[in-house]
Motif scaffolding. Sequence first.
Motif, short mmCIF file in Angstrom:
data_model
loop_
_atom_site.label_atom_id
_atom_site.label_comp_id
_atom_site.label_asym_id
_atom_site.label_seq_id
_atom_site.Cartn_x
_atom_site.Cartn_y
_atom_site.Cartn_z
N THR A 190 0.97 -1.10 0.06
CA THR A 190 0.10 0.11 -0.12
C THR A 190 0.90 1.34 -0.02
O THR A 190 1.84 1.46 0.77
CB THR A 190 -0.83 0.19 1.22
N ASP A 191 0.69 2.10 -0.91
CA ASP A 191 1.66 3.31 -0.86
C ASP A 191 1.01 4.43 0.03
O ASP A 191 -0.47 4.56 0.05
CB ASP A 191 1.25 4.06 -2.52
N TYR A 199 6.72 6.59 1.49
CA TYR A 199 6.49 5.31 2.35
C TYR A 199 5.74 4.48 1.83
O TYR A 199 4.47 4.81 0.98
CB TYR A 199 5.70 5.93 3.58
N TRP A 200 5.84 3.29 2.21
CA TRP A 200 4.93 2.23 1.51
C TRP A 200 4.59 1.01 3.01
O TRP A 200 5.45 1.22 3.73
CB TRP A 200 5.87 1.36 0.69
N GLU A 201 3.48 0.43 2.85
CA GLU A 201 3.29 -0.47 3.71
C GLU A 201 3.28 -1.63 3.14
O GLU A 201 2.35 -2.00 2.13
CB GLU A 201 1.88 -0.15 4.64
N ILE A 202 3.90 -2.70 3.87
CA ILE A 202 3.87 -4.05 3.24
C ILE A 202 3.19 -4.96 4.22
O ILE A 202 3.98 -5.26 5.44
CB ILE A 202 5.43 -4.57 2.68
N ARG A 203 2.10 -5.62 3.79
CA ARG A 203 1.24 -6.26 4.77
C ARG A 203 1.36 -7.81 4.38
O ARG A 203 1.03 -8.12 3.31
CB ARG A 203 0.26 -5.87 5.28
N PRO A 204 1.45 -8.99 5.19
CA PRO A 204 1.27 -10.04 4.63
C PRO A 204 -0.28 -10.42 4.64
O PRO A 204 -1.06 -10.05 5.34
CB PRO A 204 1.79 -11.05 5.80
N LEU A 205 -0.63 -11.13 3.55
CA LEU A 205 -2.06 -11.62 3.28
C LEU A 205 -2.42 -12.76 4.25
O LEU A 205 -3.51 -12.58 4.92
CB LEU A 205 -2.20 -12.03 1.76
#
Length: 62
Positions: A46-47, A52-58
């Motif tokens: 997610t931008d 800044y970016w957010e990287i989340r596990p599915l």
Amino acid sequence: MAKRTLKADASQSARKANAFPYLGTPLNERLKHSNNVDLTNNHKITDKGAGYWEIRPLDASL
């Protein structure tokens, strides 16, 4: 022609083992040992703006 053999110095092999102790351990085992989630094909990016970016596990159980 004579064969040459290389002898590894004991201090060199110990230095290599101390530099990267998990050399023979697969990535999945290292991730399990450290209670981390493997994000390979299991993430959403997610931008957040301003670089800044957010990287989340599915699926966090993997």
